[in-house]
Design an enzyme around this catalytic site. Sequence first.
Site, PDB file in Angstrom:
ATOM      1  N   HIS A  19      -1.588  27.565  -7.055  1.00 51.13           N
ATOM      2  CA  HIS A  19      -1.225  26.735  -5.903  1.00 51.13           C
ATOM      3  C   HIS A  19       0.276  26.455  -5.944  1.00 51.13           C
ATOM      4  O   HIS A  19       0.853  26.344  -7.026  1.00 51.13           O
ATOM      5  CB  HIS A  19      -2.003  25.410  -5.915  1.00 51.13           C
ATOM      6  CG  HIS A  19      -2.012  24.751  -4.578  1.00 51.13           C
ATOM      7  ND1 HIS A  19      -1.018  23.898  -4.181  1.00 51.13           N
ATOM      8  CD2 HIS A  19      -2.869  24.848  -3.534  1.00 51.13           C
ATOM      9  CE1 HIS A  19      -1.276  23.485  -2.944  1.00 51.13           C
ATOM     10  NE2 HIS A  19      -2.387  24.049  -2.523  1.00 51.13           N
TER      11      HIS A  19
ATOM     12  N   SER B 109      -0.140  26.237   7.445  1.00 52.12           N
ATOM     13  CA  SER B 109      -0.782  25.907   8.730  1.00 52.12           C
ATOM     14  C   SER B 109      -0.300  24.560   9.270  1.00 52.12           C
ATOM     15  O   SER B 109      -0.064  24.410  10.479  1.00 52.12           O
ATOM     16  CB  SER B 109      -2.310  25.923   8.603  1.00 52.12           C
ATOM     17  OG  SER B 109      -2.742  25.166   7.504  1.00 52.12           O
TER      18      SER B 109
ATOM     19  N   ARG C  54     -10.967  19.591  -4.362  1.00 51.36           N
ATOM     20  CA  ARG C  54     -11.814  20.194  -3.322  1.00 51.36           C
ATOM     21  C   ARG C  54     -12.723  21.249  -3.952  1.00 51.36           C
ATOM     22  O   ARG C  54     -13.843  21.470  -3.498  1.00 51.36           O
ATOM     23  CB  ARG C  54     -10.940  20.805  -2.223  1.00 51.36           C
ATOM     24  CG  ARG C  54     -10.022  19.781  -1.555  1.00 51.36           C
ATOM     25  CD  ARG C  54      -9.041  20.415  -0.595  1.00 51.36           C
ATOM     26  NE  ARG C  54      -8.134  21.352  -1.269  1.00 51.36           N
ATOM     27  CZ  ARG C  54      -7.246  22.121  -0.652  1.00 51.36           C
ATOM     28  NH1 ARG C  54      -7.140  22.076   0.664  1.00 51.36           N
ATOM     29  NH2 ARG C  54      -6.459  22.933  -1.327  1.00 51.36           N
TER      30      ARG C  54
ATOM     31  N   ASP D 166     -10.334  27.521  -2.270  1.00 49.74           N
ATOM     32  CA  ASP D 166     -10.946  28.766  -1.808  1.00 49.74           C
ATOM     33  C   ASP D 166     -11.792  29.450  -2.876  1.00 49.74           C
ATOM     34  O   ASP D 166     -12.572  30.347  -2.564  1.00 49.74           O
ATOM     35  CB  ASP D 166      -9.848  29.727  -1.329  1.00 49.74           C
ATOM     36  CG  ASP D 166      -9.110  29.157  -0.137  1.00 49.74           C
ATOM     37  OD1 ASP D 166      -9.781  28.665   0.777  1.00 49.74           O
ATOM     38  OD2 ASP D 166      -7.869  29.181  -0.138  1.00 49.74           O
TER      39      ASP D 166
HETATM   40  N1  AMX Z   1      -3.021  35.688  -9.614  1.00 44.66           N
HETATM   41  C1  AMX Z   1      -1.991  36.479 -10.032  1.00 44.66           C
HETATM   42  N2  AMX Z   1      -0.706  36.110  -9.981  1.00 44.66           N
HETATM   43  C2  AMX Z   1      -0.443  34.871  -9.526  1.00 44.66           C
HETATM   44  C3  AMX Z   1      -1.441  33.979  -9.103  1.00 44.66           C
HETATM   45  C4  AMX Z   1      -2.781  34.435  -9.154  1.00 44.66           C
HETATM   46  N3  AMX Z   1      -3.804  33.696  -8.719  1.00 44.66           N
HETATM   47  N4  AMX Z   1      -0.867  32.820  -8.707  1.00 44.66           N
HETATM   48  C5  AMX Z   1       0.466  32.980  -8.876  1.00 44.66           C
HETATM   49  N5  AMX Z   1       0.724  34.218  -9.344  1.00 44.66           N
HETATM   50  C6  AMX Z   1       2.027  34.815  -9.611  1.00 44.66           C
HETATM   51  C7  AMX Z   1       2.858  34.856  -8.326  1.00 44.66           C
HETATM   52  O1  AMX Z   1       2.486  35.965  -7.515  1.00 44.66           O
HETATM   53  C8  AMX Z   1       4.269  34.919  -8.881  1.00 44.66           C
HETATM   54  O2  AMX Z   1       4.485  36.248  -9.314  1.00 44.66           O
HETATM   55  P1  AMX Z   1       5.935  36.933  -9.182  1.00 44.66           P
HETATM   56  O3  AMX Z   1       6.873  36.037  -9.939  1.00 44.66           O
HETATM   57  O4  AMX Z   1       5.725  38.275  -9.799  1.00 44.66           O
HETATM   58  O5  AMX Z   1       6.248  36.979  -7.712  1.00 44.66           O
HETATM   59  C9  AMX Z   1       4.171  34.039 -10.125  1.00 44.66           C
HETATM   60  O6  AMX Z   1       2.774  34.000 -10.499  1.00 44.66           O
HETATM   61  C10 AMX Z   1       4.656  32.626  -9.912  1.00 44.66           C
HETATM   62  O7  AMX Z   1       3.953  32.077  -8.817  1.00 44.66           O
HETATM   63  P2  AMX Z   1       3.689  30.497  -8.722  1.00 44.66           P
HETATM   64  O8  AMX Z   1       5.033  29.822  -8.653  1.00 44.66           O
HETATM   65  O9  AMX Z   1       2.744  30.084  -9.772  1.00 44.66           O
HETATM   66  O10 AMX Z   1       2.920  30.381  -7.332  1.00 44.66           O
HETATM   67  P3  AMX Z   1       3.512  30.324  -5.869  1.00 44.66           P
HETATM   68  O11 AMX Z   1       3.831  28.896  -5.560  1.00 44.66           O
HETATM   69  O12 AMX Z   1       4.583  31.328  -5.661  1.00 44.66           O
HETATM   70  O13 AMX Z   1       2.255  30.798  -5.003  1.00 44.66           O
HETATM   71  C11 AMX Z   1      -0.009  30.925  -4.353  1.00 44.66           C
HETATM   72  C12 AMX Z   1       1.130  30.000  -4.803  1.00 44.66           C
HETATM   73  C13 AMX Z   1      -1.197  30.080  -3.916  1.00 44.66           C
HETATM   74  C14 AMX Z   1       0.487  31.753  -3.143  1.00 44.66           C
HETATM   75  C15 AMX Z   1      -0.385  31.845  -5.541  1.00 44.66           C
HETATM   76  O14 AMX Z   1      -0.846  31.074  -6.607  1.00 44.66           O
HETATM   77  C16 AMX Z   1      -1.400  32.910  -5.167  1.00 44.66           C
HETATM   78  O15 AMX Z   1      -1.034  33.965  -4.640  1.00 44.66           O
HETATM   79  N6  AMX Z   1      -2.740  32.643  -5.430  1.00 44.66           N
HETATM   80  C17 AMX Z   1      -3.799  33.550  -5.048  1.00 44.66           C
HETATM   81  C18 AMX Z   1      -4.088  33.444  -3.556  1.00 44.66           C
HETATM   82  C19 AMX Z   1      -4.759  32.112  -3.244  1.00 44.66           C
HETATM   83  O16 AMX Z   1      -5.723  31.713  -3.872  1.00 44.66           O
HETATM   84  N7  AMX Z   1      -4.294  31.461  -2.161  1.00 44.66           N
HETATM   85  C20 AMX Z   1      -4.902  30.222  -1.659  1.00 44.66           C
HETATM   86  C21 AMX Z   1      -4.055  28.976  -1.875  1.00 44.66           C
HETATM   87  C22 AMX Z   1      -4.703  27.760  -1.275  1.00 44.66           C
HETATM   88  C23 AMX Z   1      -4.651  27.835   0.226  1.00 44.66           C
HETATM   89  O17 AMX Z   1      -3.597  27.760   0.814  1.00 44.66           O
HETATM   90  N8  AMX Z   1      -5.769  27.979   0.878  1.00 44.66           N
END
Ligand code: AMX
Length: 439
Positions: free
Chosen positions: A318, A241, A327, A373
């Site tokens: 994250h 954002s 937070r 969140d």
């Molecule tokens: N549950 C399951 N799998 C997860 C995970 C979770 N909470 N967090 C990361 N992973 C997975 C990724 O999907 C990725 O899988 P892949 O290699 O098969 O594609 C792997 O772990 C490595 O990911 P990462 O390097 O640890 O995270 P990232 O930087 O790619 O992504 C984020 C970060 C937030 C998108 C991810 O942790 C996620 O999808 N979390 C759940 C959604 C969430 O809570 N989002 C809110 C974030 C805060 C915000 O912006 N408001």
Amino acid sequence: MGYVKDRFKEIADQKSQEIKELIAQHGTRKIGDVTLAQVYQGMRGITGLVTETSLLDSDEGIRFRGYSIPELRAQLPKSEGGSEPLPEGLFYLMLTGEIPSLEDVDHLSATWARRSHVPNHVFAVIESLPSSTHPMTQFCVAILSLQTESKFAKAYHEGISKKEHWSYVYEDAMTLIARLPRIAAYIYRRKYKNGDHIQPDGMLDWSANFAHMLGYNDEGFRELMRLYLTIHADHEGGNVSAHATHLVGSALSDPYLAFTAGMTGLAGPLHGLANQEVIRWIEELQQNIGTLEPSKEQISEYIKKTLSEGKVVPGYGHAVLRKTDPRFTAQMEFAKKHCPEDPVVKTVWNVYDVAPAILEATGKIKNPWPNVDAHSGSLLKHYGLIEEDFYTVLFGVSRALGVLASLCWDRALGFPLERPKSITTEWAKQFVSESATAE
Ligand code: AMX
């Protein structure tokens, strides 16, 4: 000009001079290397932006102008009898770098109350959408329709000097922030309360007035709004954002256009929509197990089931943080004080007890800890705001403070059009083979 605007200009001019000197003396210094993997993997760890309002440390969490969330909760001015910071104060801090006095905060509350009138055509645009439209879509469409009011767009069209851009962007930012709670509350009452709208109360602070227009006058909910709107405001510049607002603003699209871009990004489930997803996930868990308070063993099994279905556990992980999000901790402290017996809150805490170890054991998730969140929805539910589709709109109202303060800075510092270089895979393959030949 109001005195906050004068102060901002004075501080921004000093900073602008410092930046000129920094670039003149050290502009050729390297601050990092970029690998091919980083280019393919979401630009993680590539430093490429300047955002003055806040800085994220992967272990410690966010600091706004050098202040951590616990420090802000202690030091920012509060409402009479309240114990949570007023988000007006955080906006002042992000804009000027200085902790405001109560008078400064009252001045901002009054300024925003004065500017809060939303033109009728915005409501007409919202009404033209089916009420089944997701609240975030309604919110984005409404902000775009408010663009008719942009002082920056009008002045630019008439022809202004680059040196004046910041002044019109500042005016637009202040007006937009002033009007967002009314727009958000209108969407809420339209969608969930039969269009029974509540007029603003100009005597209340920004958060309390928002709570009032949503239809919640409990002092606990007002306090929650003050905390919520403070802690969701900013998370340095690279998140979707903030980055989208900054990027679109760099084309000199006005603050209404730029902020809409940020909000369409916040509406994604990997970003702001995660707060809605967390509550959905917890409710599905409760239904699946058949109890409001599932045990830690039952929660563990459900987390494993979610992972085995190839889904993410929302609220965990994250892109930058590597510890529990402060937070999350701030909301946990709020819940301990106000609603420790709430079953959804207790479930959030039980998930926190078991999820990190399970996520860690997958070996691939870089941060197994909760983000902001993971907690917010349970607190909103506690006070009766049960419509989780709406949660990201609350996040968006808060996020306006950080990204619009940053947009003021972008224009005050005269930042140029953002235009990074991209490559093709063919280019990457050729680069790799040429480097191998050279070795
Ligand atoms: N549950 C399951 N799998 C997860 C995970 C979770 N909470 N967090 C990361 N992973 C997975 C990724 O999907 C990725 O899988 P892949 O290699 O098969 O594609 C792997 O772990 C490595 O990911 P990462 O390097 O640890 O995270 P990232 O930087 O790619 O992504 C984020 C970060 C937030 C998108 C991810 O942790 C996620 O999808 N979390 C759940 C959604 C969430 O809570 N989002 C809110 C974030 C805060 C915000 O912006 N408001």
